[in-house]
Design a protein around this motif. Structure first.
Motif, PDB file in Angstrom:
ATOM      1  N   LEU A  92      -5.203   0.207  -0.540  1.00 27.24           N
ATOM      2  CA  LEU A  92      -3.780   0.157  -0.869  1.00 27.24           C
ATOM      3  C   LEU A  92      -3.364  -1.273  -1.198  1.00 27.24           C
ATOM      4  CD1 LEU A  92      -1.231   1.847  -1.094  1.00 27.24           C
ATOM      5  CD2 LEU A  92      -0.795   1.382   1.319  1.00 27.24           C
ATOM      6  N   VAL A 126       3.941   6.552  -0.835  1.00 26.88           N
ATOM      7  CA  VAL A 126       3.230   5.283  -1.005  1.00 26.88           C
ATOM      8  C   VAL A 126       2.380   5.313  -2.274  1.00 26.88           C
ATOM      9  CG1 VAL A 126       1.403   3.845  -0.024  1.00 26.88           C
ATOM     10  CG2 VAL A 126       3.218   4.719   1.445  1.00 26.88           C
ATOM     11  N   ARG A 148       4.786   6.179  -5.620  1.00 27.20           N
ATOM     12  CA  ARG A 148       5.896   5.252  -5.874  1.00 27.20           C
ATOM     13  C   ARG A 148       7.088   5.975  -6.490  1.00 27.20           C
ATOM     14  NH1 ARG A 148       2.359   0.406  -8.491  1.00 27.20           N
ATOM     15  NH2 ARG A 148       1.063   0.045  -6.688  1.00 27.20           N
ATOM     16  N   GLU A 179      10.200   8.466  -1.505  1.00 25.75           N
ATOM     17  CA  GLU A 179      10.537   7.432  -0.527  1.00 25.75           C
ATOM     18  C   GLU A 179      11.334   8.021   0.626  1.00 25.75           C
ATOM     19  OE1 GLU A 179      12.182   3.793  -2.006  1.00 25.75           O
ATOM     20  OE2 GLU A 179      10.760   3.747  -3.670  1.00 25.75           O
ATOM     21  N   LEU A 230       8.999   9.237   3.003  1.00 24.42           N
ATOM     22  CA  LEU A 230       8.419   8.111   3.731  1.00 24.42           C
ATOM     23  C   LEU A 230       9.308   7.743   4.917  1.00 24.42           C
ATOM     24  CD1 LEU A 230       6.403   5.775   4.048  1.00 24.42           C
ATOM     25  CD2 LEU A 230       7.784   4.496   2.413  1.00 24.42           C
TER      26      LEU A 230
END
Length: 159
Positions: free
Chosen positions: A41, A102, A105, A110, A113
């Protein structure tokens, strides 16, 4: 994918050696998986041109971490069976959603997340509270100490 597999094996063997010879309490498979997706990552962030090569292995390895985390934490959760199953489903869905956020994107991802992080934080607080840590009584009964020790031993022997 070959790079990811070689990395996983290499880091797992290093973790195994540290566990056996230096007394480091770590699951070699868990360490190999987490360290591999972590460095991949980071490489993806530093060198975006690697995205086509690294996105899929990162996603697969992050999914493995979510599953392993759910399994490890579920040993400490003492909900009734239907509630425990709902907790596991929620944990995995939010964790996989976080992994997707992640890797993809995506703005919508998100949100997953943040929800995943919130679910993980709540779970850790719950687990720590039952072990006498955050939110707990601060003292463990003999049964709790034995249970904590049993879980520590089970996690050390998971691989």
């Amino acid at each position: 994918m070959a790079v990811a597999l070689i990395s996983l094996i290499g880091f797992a063997l290093v973790a195994l050696a540290l566990r056996e010879y230096a007394g480091v309490r770590v699951c070699p498979v868990c360490a190999g998986v987490a360290i591999t997706w972590g460095w991949m990552l980071l490489a993806l962030v530093l060198w975006p041109e690697l995205s086509e090569t690294y996105r899929l292995p990162i996603a697969i390895l992050m999914g493995a971490s979510v599953s392993g985390g759910m399994y490890a934490l579920s040993e400490r959760i003492t909900f009734s069976p239907p509630l425990a199953a709902l907790w596991k489903i929620g944990f995995v869905v939010s964790g996989v959603g976080a992994a997707y956020a992640v890797v993809a994107r995506s703005p919508l991802a998100e949100l997953a997340l943040y929800l995943g992080a919130l679910a993980l934080a709540a779970t850790v607080a719950l687990v720590m509270g039952r072990a006498g840590g955050v939110g707990g009584r601060g003292e463990k009964t003999g049964g709790e100490e034995r249970e904590v020790e049993r879980i520590k031993n089970a996690m050390e022997e998971c691989c």
